[in-house]
Design a protein around this motif. Structure first.
Motif, PDB file in Angstrom:
ATOM      1  N   THR A   1     -18.449 -21.780 133.231  1.00 28.98           N
ATOM      2  CA  THR A   1     -17.227 -22.163 132.509  1.00 28.98           C
ATOM      3  C   THR A   1     -16.349 -23.128 133.286  1.00 28.98           C
ATOM      4  N   ASP A   2     -16.636 -23.381 134.561  1.00 28.22           N
ATOM      5  CA  ASP A   2     -15.745 -24.256 135.340  1.00 28.22           C
ATOM      6  C   ASP A   2     -15.628 -25.677 134.788  1.00 28.22           C
ATOM      7  N   PRO A   3     -16.643 -26.230 134.077  1.00 33.84           N
ATOM      8  CA  PRO A   3     -16.435 -27.573 133.511  1.00 33.84           C
ATOM      9  C   PRO A   3     -15.308 -27.621 132.482  1.00 33.84           C
TER      10      PRO A   3
ATOM     11  N   ARG B   1     -15.413 -22.111 124.282  1.00 32.00           N
ATOM     12  CA  ARG B   1     -16.643 -22.024 123.493  1.00 32.00           C
ATOM     13  C   ARG B   1     -16.764 -20.643 122.863  1.00 32.00           C
ATOM     14  N   PRO B   2     -16.715 -20.542 121.556  1.00 30.67           N
ATOM     15  CA  PRO B   2     -16.768 -19.221 120.912  1.00 30.67           C
ATOM     16  C   PRO B   2     -18.074 -18.486 121.146  1.00 30.67           C
ATOM     17  N   ASP B   3     -19.188 -19.210 121.340  1.00 22.60           N
ATOM     18  CA  ASP B   3     -20.465 -18.530 121.563  1.00 22.60           C
ATOM     19  C   ASP B   3     -20.480 -17.807 122.903  1.00 22.60           C
TER      20      ASP B   3
ATOM     21  N   MET C   1     -19.547 -12.839 126.286  1.00 23.99           N
ATOM     22  CA  MET C   1     -18.951 -12.450 127.564  1.00 23.99           C
ATOM     23  C   MET C   1     -17.775 -11.497 127.386  1.00 23.99           C
ATOM     24  N   GLU C   2     -17.051 -11.642 126.272  1.00 17.49           N
ATOM     25  CA  GLU C   2     -15.856 -10.835 125.972  1.00 17.49           C
ATOM     26  C   GLU C   2     -15.987 -10.338 124.529  1.00 17.49           C
TER      27      GLU C   2
END
Length: 367
Positions: free
Chosen positions: A249-251, A206-208, A213-214
Protein backbone atom coordinates in the motif's frame (compact mmCIF):
# COMPACT_ATOMS: atom_id res chain seq x y z
CA UNK A 1 11.29 -17.56 -2.53
CA UNK A 2 12.14 -16.97 1.11
CA UNK A 3 10.97 -19.89 3.30
CA UNK A 4 8.10 -18.76 5.52
CA UNK A 5 9.45 -18.33 9.03
CA UNK A 6 6.10 -17.76 10.70
CA UNK A 7 3.83 -19.85 8.51
CA UNK A 8 0.64 -21.33 9.95
CA UNK A 9 0.32 -25.07 9.18
CA UNK A 10 -2.40 -25.89 6.66
CA UNK A 11 -4.07 -28.26 9.11
CA UNK A 12 -4.54 -25.34 11.50
CA UNK A 13 -6.45 -23.23 8.98
CA UNK A 14 -10.19 -22.76 9.46
CA UNK A 15 -12.49 -23.72 6.55
CA UNK A 16 -12.87 -20.58 4.35
CA UNK A 17 -16.65 -21.06 4.27
CA UNK A 18 -16.77 -20.90 8.08
CA UNK A 19 -14.69 -17.73 8.27
CA UNK A 20 -16.21 -15.85 5.36
CA UNK A 21 -16.06 -12.11 6.03
CA UNK A 22 -13.31 -12.47 8.63
CA UNK A 23 -9.67 -11.42 8.53
CA UNK A 24 -7.72 -14.23 10.20
CA UNK A 25 -7.46 -17.69 8.66
CA UNK A 26 -6.69 -19.52 11.90
CA UNK A 27 -7.48 -19.55 15.60
CA UNK A 28 -4.25 -20.71 17.21
CA UNK A 29 -4.21 -20.86 21.00
CA UNK A 30 -2.83 -17.82 22.81
CA UNK A 31 0.77 -17.81 24.02
CA UNK A 32 -0.14 -18.11 27.71
CA UNK A 33 -2.13 -21.33 27.38
CA UNK A 34 -0.57 -24.62 28.47
CA UNK A 35 -2.73 -26.63 26.07
CA UNK A 36 -3.20 -26.25 22.34
CA UNK A 37 -6.55 -26.66 20.58
CA UNK A 38 -6.69 -28.60 17.34
CA UNK A 39 -9.74 -29.39 15.20
CA UNK A 40 -10.06 -33.07 14.28
CA UNK A 41 -12.46 -35.14 12.24
CA UNK A 42 -14.78 -37.24 14.41
CA UNK A 43 -14.06 -40.35 12.38
CA UNK A 44 -17.56 -40.85 11.07
CA UNK A 45 -17.80 -41.09 7.29
CA UNK A 46 -20.55 -38.48 7.18
CA UNK A 47 -20.14 -35.04 5.58
CA UNK A 48 -20.08 -32.35 8.25
CA UNK A 49 -22.03 -29.15 7.88
CA UNK A 50 -19.82 -26.08 7.69
CA UNK A 51 -21.21 -23.42 9.98
CA UNK A 52 -20.18 -19.83 9.60
CA UNK A 53 -18.51 -18.39 12.69
CA UNK A 54 -20.76 -15.81 14.31
CA UNK A 55 -19.90 -12.89 16.57
CA UNK A 56 -20.24 -13.68 20.26
CA UNK A 57 -20.60 -10.58 22.44
CA UNK A 58 -20.29 -11.01 26.18
CA UNK A 59 -20.62 -8.46 28.95
CA UNK A 60 -18.06 -7.44 31.52
CA UNK A 61 -18.40 -5.34 34.64
CA UNK A 62 -15.31 -3.18 34.61
CA UNK A 63 -13.56 -2.32 37.87
CA UNK A 64 -11.39 0.37 36.26
CA UNK A 65 -11.34 1.99 32.85
CA UNK A 66 -8.56 4.53 32.34
CA UNK A 67 -5.29 2.88 31.31
CA UNK A 68 -2.06 4.85 31.68
CA UNK A 69 1.13 4.51 29.62
CA UNK A 70 4.60 6.06 29.66
CA UNK A 71 5.53 5.45 26.03
CA UNK A 72 7.52 8.29 24.44
CA UNK A 73 6.14 7.14 21.06
CA UNK A 74 2.59 8.16 21.95
CA UNK A 75 1.12 11.68 22.14
CA UNK A 76 -1.14 10.71 25.09
CA UNK A 77 -0.59 9.11 28.47
CA UNK A 78 -4.07 7.66 29.07
CA UNK A 79 -6.75 5.86 27.14
CA UNK A 80 -10.02 3.95 27.52
CA UNK A 81 -11.44 1.00 25.60
CA UNK A 82 -15.20 0.32 25.78
CA UNK A 83 -14.75 -3.08 24.08
CA UNK A 84 -12.28 -5.97 24.11
CA UNK A 85 -11.68 -7.50 20.71
CA UNK A 86 -12.75 -5.90 17.44
CA UNK A 87 -15.21 -7.17 14.86
CA UNK A 88 -13.60 -5.10 12.11
CA UNK A 89 -11.17 -8.00 11.67
CA UNK A 90 -8.21 -6.01 10.32
CA UNK A 91 -5.59 -8.68 9.75
CA UNK A 92 -2.74 -6.35 10.76
CA UNK A 93 -4.24 -5.12 14.05
CA UNK A 94 -1.43 -4.78 16.60
CA UNK A 95 -3.99 -5.21 19.42
CA UNK A 96 -4.67 -8.85 18.53
CA UNK A 97 -2.11 -10.21 21.06
CA UNK A 98 -4.09 -8.63 23.92
CA UNK A 99 -6.73 -11.35 23.51
CA UNK A 100 -4.18 -13.87 24.78
CA UNK A 101 -4.49 -12.24 28.21
CA UNK A 102 -8.12 -13.40 28.22
CA UNK A 103 -7.19 -16.99 27.38
CA UNK A 104 -8.46 -16.48 23.82
CA UNK A 105 -6.83 -16.63 20.41
CA UNK A 106 -5.45 -13.47 18.78
CA UNK A 107 -6.74 -14.99 15.54
CA UNK A 108 -10.45 -15.48 14.88
CA UNK A 109 -11.33 -15.17 18.58
CA UNK A 110 -10.13 -11.56 18.53
CA UNK A 111 -12.67 -10.61 15.88
CA UNK A 112 -15.53 -12.93 16.88
CA UNK A 113 -15.44 -13.25 20.69
CA UNK A 114 -15.92 -9.72 21.95
CA UNK A 115 -16.49 -8.19 25.37
CA UNK A 116 -18.62 -5.12 26.05
CA UNK A 117 -17.72 -3.19 29.19
CA UNK A 118 -21.28 -2.30 30.00
CA UNK A 119 -20.59 -0.04 33.00
CA UNK A 120 -17.76 1.86 31.31
CA UNK A 121 -19.46 5.27 31.57
CA UNK A 122 -20.23 4.81 35.26
CA UNK A 123 -16.63 3.78 36.03
CA UNK A 124 -15.26 6.64 33.95
CA UNK A 125 -17.37 9.16 35.86
CA UNK A 126 -16.09 7.75 39.15
CA UNK A 127 -12.45 7.89 38.06
CA UNK A 128 -12.73 11.47 36.81
CA UNK A 129 -14.17 12.53 40.16
CA UNK A 130 -11.30 11.05 42.17
CA UNK A 131 -9.54 13.73 44.19
CA UNK A 132 -6.09 12.78 42.85
CA UNK A 133 -7.14 12.85 39.19
CA UNK A 134 -5.36 15.43 37.00
CA UNK A 135 -6.84 16.24 33.61
CA UNK A 136 -5.11 15.37 30.32
CA UNK A 137 -6.49 14.24 26.98
CA UNK A 138 -8.03 10.76 27.02
CA UNK A 139 -7.54 8.73 23.85
CA UNK A 140 -10.25 6.33 22.65
CA UNK A 141 -9.65 3.76 19.91
CA UNK A 142 -5.95 3.16 20.45
CA UNK A 143 -6.45 -0.56 21.06
CA UNK A 144 -9.82 -1.63 19.65
CA UNK A 145 -12.14 0.49 17.54
CA UNK A 146 -14.82 2.30 19.61
CA UNK A 147 -17.07 2.39 16.52
CA UNK A 148 -16.92 -1.26 15.51
CA UNK A 149 -20.32 -2.71 14.51
CA UNK A 150 -21.48 -3.63 18.04
CA UNK A 151 -21.42 0.04 19.03
CA UNK A 152 -24.50 0.60 16.86
CA UNK A 153 -26.59 -1.34 19.37
CA UNK A 154 -24.65 -0.99 22.64
CA UNK A 155 -23.76 2.74 22.51
CA UNK A 156 -21.10 2.39 25.21
CA UNK A 157 -18.74 4.79 23.44
CA UNK A 158 -21.49 7.39 23.26
CA UNK A 159 -22.20 7.00 26.97
CA UNK A 160 -18.51 7.62 27.72
CA UNK A 161 -18.54 10.74 25.52
CA UNK A 162 -21.52 12.04 27.44
CA UNK A 163 -19.53 11.69 30.66
CA UNK A 164 -16.47 13.41 29.17
CA UNK A 165 -18.61 16.24 27.81
CA UNK A 166 -20.29 16.77 31.18
CA UNK A 167 -16.87 16.99 32.84
CA UNK A 168 -15.46 19.31 30.14
CA UNK A 169 -12.75 16.72 29.59
CA UNK A 170 -10.71 16.59 26.33
CA UNK A 171 -10.88 13.47 24.14
CA UNK A 172 -9.03 12.30 21.02
CA UNK A 173 -10.64 9.47 19.04
CA UNK A 174 -9.12 7.11 16.46
CA UNK A 175 -11.50 5.07 14.32
CA UNK A 176 -12.22 3.46 10.96
CA UNK A 177 -15.95 3.28 11.66
CA UNK A 178 -18.55 5.50 10.05
CA UNK A 179 -20.65 4.97 13.17
CA UNK A 180 -18.89 7.96 14.69
CA UNK A 181 -21.22 10.12 12.61
CA UNK A 182 -24.01 9.23 15.06
CA UNK A 183 -22.05 11.10 17.75
CA UNK A 184 -21.33 14.25 15.75
CA UNK A 185 -23.84 16.10 17.91
CA UNK A 186 -21.75 15.51 21.04
CA UNK A 187 -18.37 15.82 19.34
CA UNK A 188 -19.18 19.08 17.55
CA UNK A 189 -20.32 20.62 20.82
CA UNK A 190 -17.12 19.44 22.53
CA UNK A 191 -15.00 20.65 19.61
CA UNK A 192 -16.54 24.11 19.94
CA UNK A 193 -15.14 24.12 23.49
CA UNK A 194 -11.73 22.88 22.31
CA UNK A 195 -12.32 19.44 23.80
CA UNK A 196 -12.43 16.98 20.86
CA UNK A 197 -10.40 15.81 17.87
CA UNK A 198 -10.77 12.73 15.65
CA UNK A 199 -8.40 10.69 13.51
CA UNK A 200 -9.78 8.49 10.72
CA UNK A 201 -7.54 5.70 9.43
CA UNK A 202 -7.40 5.16 5.67
CA UNK A 203 -5.04 2.30 4.81
CA UNK A 204 -5.72 2.06 1.09
CA UNK A 205 -7.99 3.63 -1.51
CA UNK A 206 -8.40 0.31 -3.31
CA UNK A 207 -11.68 -1.33 -2.27
CA UNK A 208 -10.47 -4.82 -3.26
CA UNK A 209 -7.48 -4.70 -0.93
CA UNK A 210 -9.49 -3.02 1.83
CA UNK A 211 -12.22 -5.66 1.73
CA UNK A 212 -9.71 -8.48 2.15
CA UNK A 213 -7.42 -6.73 4.63
CA UNK A 214 -10.13 -5.00 6.73
CA UNK A 215 -13.19 -7.18 6.04
CA UNK A 216 -15.77 -5.43 8.25
CA UNK A 217 -14.54 -1.86 7.98
CA UNK A 218 -16.41 0.74 5.87
CA UNK A 219 -15.01 1.08 2.35
CA UNK A 220 -12.32 3.73 1.76
CA UNK A 221 -14.78 6.10 0.06
CA UNK A 222 -17.11 5.77 3.04
CA UNK A 223 -14.30 6.65 5.44
CA UNK A 224 -13.49 9.73 3.37
CA UNK A 225 -17.17 10.69 3.62
CA UNK A 226 -16.87 10.38 7.40
CA UNK A 227 -13.90 12.76 7.36
CA UNK A 228 -16.04 15.20 5.39
CA UNK A 229 -18.95 14.91 7.83
CA UNK A 230 -16.70 15.46 10.85
CA UNK A 231 -14.84 18.39 9.28
CA UNK A 232 -18.08 20.04 8.16
CA UNK A 233 -19.29 19.84 11.76
CA UNK A 234 -16.25 21.80 12.94
CA UNK A 235 -14.47 18.82 14.50
CA UNK A 236 -10.66 18.87 14.02
CA UNK A 237 -10.03 15.81 11.86
CA UNK A 238 -6.86 13.93 10.97
CA UNK A 239 -6.32 11.54 8.05
CA UNK A 240 -4.16 8.67 9.29
CA UNK A 241 -2.26 6.59 6.73
CA UNK A 242 -2.06 3.70 9.11
CA UNK A 243 -0.58 1.24 8.73
CA UNK A 244 1.60 1.67 5.68
CA UNK A 245 2.22 -1.81 4.25
CA UNK A 246 5.59 -1.59 2.45
CA UNK A 247 5.48 -3.23 -0.93
CA UNK A 248 1.69 -3.27 -1.02
CA UNK A 249 0.00 0.00 0.00
CA UNK A 250 2.95 2.41 0.27
CA UNK A 251 2.57 3.58 -3.38
CA UNK A 252 -0.76 5.10 -2.32
CA UNK A 253 0.69 7.33 0.43
CA UNK A 254 0.36 10.61 -1.48
CA UNK A 255 -3.03 9.70 -2.95
CA UNK A 256 -4.48 8.92 0.48
CA UNK A 257 -3.19 12.18 1.91
CA UNK A 258 -4.64 14.16 -0.98
CA UNK A 259 -8.00 12.40 -0.71
CA UNK A 260 -8.06 13.08 3.03
CA UNK A 261 -7.20 16.75 2.50
CA UNK A 262 -9.90 17.08 -0.15
CA UNK A 263 -12.40 15.53 2.28
CA UNK A 264 -11.62 18.20 4.88
CA UNK A 265 -8.84 16.76 7.06
CA UNK A 266 -6.59 19.45 8.51
CA UNK A 267 -3.80 17.22 9.85
CA UNK A 268 -2.14 13.96 8.82
CA UNK A 269 0.01 11.17 10.25
CA UNK A 270 1.39 7.76 9.30
CA UNK A 271 2.56 4.57 11.01
CA UNK A 272 4.45 1.63 9.53
CA UNK A 273 2.96 -1.86 9.64
CA UNK A 274 3.71 -3.48 13.00
CA UNK A 275 3.81 -7.26 13.52
CA UNK A 276 4.12 -7.99 17.24
CA UNK A 277 3.86 -11.55 18.58
CA UNK A 278 0.94 -13.48 17.07
CA UNK A 279 0.25 -10.81 14.44
CA UNK A 280 3.29 -11.87 12.36
CA UNK A 281 2.09 -15.38 11.39
CA UNK A 282 -1.43 -14.11 10.78
CA UNK A 283 -0.24 -11.42 8.37
CA UNK A 284 2.21 -13.74 6.64
CA UNK A 285 -0.57 -16.29 6.05
CA UNK A 286 -2.82 -13.51 4.75
CA UNK A 287 -0.15 -12.24 2.36
CA UNK A 288 0.55 -15.70 0.97
CA UNK A 289 -3.17 -16.32 0.51
CA UNK A 290 -4.14 -13.00 -1.07
CA UNK A 291 -0.92 -11.51 -2.46
CA UNK A 292 1.50 -14.41 -3.03
CA UNK A 293 3.43 -12.33 -5.58
CA UNK A 294 4.03 -9.58 -3.01
CA UNK A 295 4.40 -11.59 0.21
CA UNK A 296 8.20 -11.94 0.20
CA UNK A 297 8.66 -8.32 -0.85
CA UNK A 298 6.52 -7.05 2.05
CA UNK A 299 8.17 -9.31 4.62
CA UNK A 300 11.70 -8.55 3.42
CA UNK A 301 11.01 -4.80 3.50
CA UNK A 302 9.95 -5.17 7.14
CA UNK A 303 13.08 -7.17 7.98
CA UNK A 304 15.21 -4.43 6.44
CA UNK A 305 13.47 -1.90 8.67
CA UNK A 306 13.91 -3.93 11.87
CA UNK A 307 17.46 -5.28 11.79
CA UNK A 308 16.54 -8.56 10.16
CA UNK A 309 13.45 -9.20 12.27
CA UNK A 310 9.83 -8.74 11.27
CA UNK A 311 9.30 -6.42 14.22
CA UNK A 312 11.30 -4.47 16.76
CA UNK A 313 9.34 -3.26 19.78
CA UNK A 314 11.92 -0.67 20.85
CA UNK A 315 10.61 2.81 21.53
CA UNK A 316 11.53 5.17 18.76
CA UNK A 317 11.69 2.34 16.20
CA UNK A 318 8.44 0.37 16.40
CA UNK A 319 6.21 2.98 14.74
CA UNK A 320 8.41 3.90 11.75
CA UNK A 321 11.25 1.41 11.40
CA UNK A 322 14.78 2.25 10.27
CA UNK A 323 16.82 2.10 7.10
CA UNK A 324 16.55 3.32 3.53
CA UNK A 325 12.93 2.37 2.86
CA UNK A 326 11.66 3.74 6.18
CA UNK A 327 13.45 7.05 5.53
CA UNK A 328 12.10 7.18 1.98
CA UNK A 329 8.49 6.77 3.15
CA UNK A 330 9.03 9.40 5.84
CA UNK A 331 10.49 11.82 3.25
CA UNK A 332 7.59 11.21 0.87
CA UNK A 333 5.12 11.87 3.67
CA UNK A 334 6.86 15.11 4.66
CA UNK A 335 6.95 16.35 1.08
CA UNK A 336 3.28 15.48 0.51
CA UNK A 337 1.95 17.23 3.61
CA UNK A 338 3.91 20.37 2.71
CA UNK A 339 2.54 20.33 -0.83
CA UNK A 340 -1.02 19.68 0.32
CA UNK A 341 -0.96 22.23 3.14
CA UNK A 342 -1.62 19.64 5.84
CA UNK A 343 -0.31 20.01 9.37
CA UNK A 344 1.27 17.17 11.32
CA UNK A 345 0.58 18.56 14.79
CA UNK A 346 -2.90 19.28 16.08
CA UNK A 347 -3.86 22.21 18.23
CA UNK A 348 -3.67 21.14 21.90
CA UNK A 349 -7.04 20.37 23.43
CA UNK A 350 -8.10 22.38 26.46
CA UNK A 351 -7.69 21.03 29.97
CA UNK A 352 -8.45 24.23 31.88
CA UNK A 353 -12.22 23.75 31.59
CA UNK A 354 -12.22 20.43 33.42
CA UNK A 355 -14.67 20.34 36.32
CA UNK A 356 -16.76 17.36 37.49
CA UNK A 357 -20.44 18.33 37.31
CA UNK A 358 -22.30 18.54 40.61
CA UNK A 359 -24.33 15.50 41.63
CA UNK A 360 -27.54 15.44 43.56
CA UNK A 361 -26.67 15.88 47.21
CA UNK A 362 -23.26 17.49 46.63
CA UNK A 363 -22.48 20.52 48.77
CA UNK A 364 -22.05 23.52 46.47
CA UNK A 365 -19.24 26.00 46.90
CA UNK A 366 -20.07 29.47 48.21
CA UNK A 367 -17.64 31.01 45.71
Amino acid sequence: MTPPETAIPEDQRIDPAARRGRGASSNLTGRYESRQREAMHDGWDIPEEVRQIRTDLREETARSLITYNRSPDLPFDRSINPYRGCEHGCIYCFARPTHAYLGLSPGLDFETRLTARTNAAEVLDRELRAGKYRCATIAIGTNTDPYQPVEHSRRITRACLEVLSAHNHPVAIVTKGSGIEADIDILSDMAARGLAAVGVSVTTLRPDIARRMEPRVPAPTRRLATIRALADAGIPTRVMVSPVVPGLTDPELESILEAGRDAGAQTASWIMLRLPLEVAPLVEAWLRDHHPDRADKVLNRLREMHGGKLYDAQWGKRMRGEGVHARMIAARFDAAVRRLGLATASQPLRTDLFAPPPRKGDQLSLF
